[in-house]
Design an enzyme around this catalytic site. Structure first.
Site, PDB file in Angstrom:
ATOM      1  N   MET A 143     -12.028 -13.692 -23.953  1.00  0.00           N
ATOM      2  CA  MET A 143     -11.745 -12.664 -24.964  1.00  0.00           C
ATOM      3  C   MET A 143     -11.902 -13.265 -26.366  1.00  0.00           C
ATOM      4  O   MET A 143     -10.935 -13.607 -27.038  1.00  0.00           O
ATOM      5  CB  MET A 143     -10.343 -12.100 -24.756  1.00  0.00           C
ATOM      6  CG  MET A 143     -10.130 -11.546 -23.355  1.00  0.00           C
ATOM      7  SD  MET A 143      -8.472 -10.897 -23.066  1.00  0.00           S
ATOM      8  CE  MET A 143      -7.507 -12.417 -23.123  1.00  0.00           C
ATOM      9  N   ASP A 144     -13.150 -13.347 -26.800  1.00  0.00           N
ATOM     10  CA  ASP A 144     -13.478 -14.042 -28.045  1.00  0.00           C
ATOM     11  C   ASP A 144     -13.661 -13.048 -29.197  1.00  0.00           C
ATOM     12  O   ASP A 144     -14.286 -12.005 -29.023  1.00  0.00           O
ATOM     13  CB  ASP A 144     -14.773 -14.841 -27.844  1.00  0.00           C
ATOM     14  CG  ASP A 144     -15.034 -15.826 -28.977  1.00  0.00           C
ATOM     15  OD1 ASP A 144     -14.090 -16.123 -29.733  1.00  0.00           O
ATOM     16  OD2 ASP A 144     -16.173 -16.282 -29.097  1.00  0.00           O
ATOM     17  N   GLY A 145     -13.116 -13.387 -30.372  1.00  0.00           N
ATOM     18  CA  GLY A 145     -13.383 -12.595 -31.559  1.00  0.00           C
ATOM     19  C   GLY A 145     -12.189 -11.880 -32.155  1.00  0.00           C
ATOM     20  O   GLY A 145     -12.338 -11.112 -33.114  1.00  0.00           O
TER      21      GLY A 145
ATOM     22  N   SER B 141     -17.200 -12.063 -24.972  1.00  0.00           N
ATOM     23  CA  SER B 141     -17.505 -11.213 -26.114  1.00  0.00           C
ATOM     24  C   SER B 141     -17.949 -12.044 -27.313  1.00  0.00           C
ATOM     25  O   SER B 141     -17.907 -13.270 -27.294  1.00  0.00           O
ATOM     26  CB  SER B 141     -16.276 -10.374 -26.474  1.00  0.00           C
ATOM     27  OG  SER B 141     -15.150 -11.205 -26.680  1.00  0.00           O
TER      28      SER B 141
END
Length: 306
Positions: free
Chosen positions: A45-47, A239
């Site tokens: 779950m990047d960003g 992501s």
């Protein structure tokens, strides 16, 4: 009277759109179900922080919006029939960030973990068992206790599995598994030696042991991995367009389809998941061939060493 009718129609509008959206999802999932449906999807779950900066939100707000995206994604996965979902919630490396940021994330984690226990939570609605994966000793007492309560409260759920990787890195997992395998094998050799059935193996120098006999096998290591409770992922979605694994599931993803949509995690949605599954189905035969070739090679190596 006219105003009452206007209010009534206004109140009904969200329900109508919600029901239509649910119907549309079911139709799309039915079409996807014609092809191979992944058993296990993992998410990086990047960003979240970049999302907060982009919209000038307070620190930590990006993670809260990201949590809403996660709840939607879990719903889509379990509606489709994906049994196992793994999320990378907090890396051991993340402890190196500013103490205020780490504490903010820990507070959010504890709050949301407590929410998993509630009767109306998504895990109870879909019958999902929760595991917390990682070196949980690194967590503070309150977060660790909340995680233990959530695992105990969902232990009888059998329809799905949610694995939350927290205080986790692949390197730590592999080191843990090797250490545990060595300790287990050492205990076995000691017991055999004490019973007289070990033929003095403990006292033999390493140069005198048959070099072709592996005292520790691949199976020994794998059963001590944190992720041994689940099959390897079929799809890994990260992501924000990044293609790095960032020390996540390195052992479990050699034949996994990697999908990296450009959307930041809080912006990720239904169509990103659909496109990831469609691409997985397109590459399914190639991925399965890689798995089968590896299994054949492993069997040959096992038979030759025996």
């Amino acid at each position: 009277m006219g105003s009452d009718m206007d209010r009534e129609s206004t109140n009904q509008a969200p329900n109508i759109f919600g029901n239509f959206g649910s119907f549309l999802r079911k139709c799309i999932f039915r079409v996807l179900s014609i092809g191979p449906v992944p058993r296990h999807i993992a998410f990086i779950m990047d960003g979240n922080r970049r999302y907060a900066k982009r919209w000038n939100l307070l620190e930590g707000a990006g993670h809260r919006v990201g949590f809403l995206a996660l709840m939607s994604m879990l719903q889509y996965c379990y509606e489709l029939g994906v049994k196992y979902v793994t999320i990378y919630a907090f890396s051991i490396d993340n402890f190196k960030r500013r103490p205020e940021e780490v504490q903010s994330v820990m507070d959010l984690l504890e709050e949301k973990i407590e929410g998993l226990i509630k009767e109306e939570s998504i895990v109870n609605r879909y019958g999902v068992r929760v595991y917390f994966i990682g070196n949980l000793r690194l967590l503070n007492k309150s977060v660790r206790s909340a995680a233990e309560r959530a695992m105990a409260a969902t232990a009888n759920n059998t329809k799905g599995v949610l694995l939350i990787c927290i205080a986790y890195t692949s390197r730590d997992e592999i080191v843990h598994a090797v250490q545990a395998s060595c300790e287990e094998k050492w205990d076995e050799l000691k017991q055999l030696d004490e019973s007289g059935a070990g033929y003095g193996l403990i006292g033999i120098g390493s140069n005198e042991i048959d070099q072709e006999e592996d005292l520790i096998s691949l199976i020994d290591v794998e059963k001590h991995m944190y992720m041994s409770v689940t099959p390897d992922p079929d799809i890994l979605i990260r992501s924000s367009g990044e293609t790095r694994l960032s020390n996540f599931l390195l052992w479990q993803t050699p034949y996994c389809y990697l999908y990296s949509p450009a959307a930041l995690w809080p912006d990720i949605g239904f169509w990103h998941l659909v496109w990831g599954i469609v691409n997985f189905q397109r590459n399914f035969k190639y991925l399965e061939k890689g798995k089968k070739d590896a299994e054949i090679l492993q069997v040959r190596e096992g038979s030759s060493s025996s």
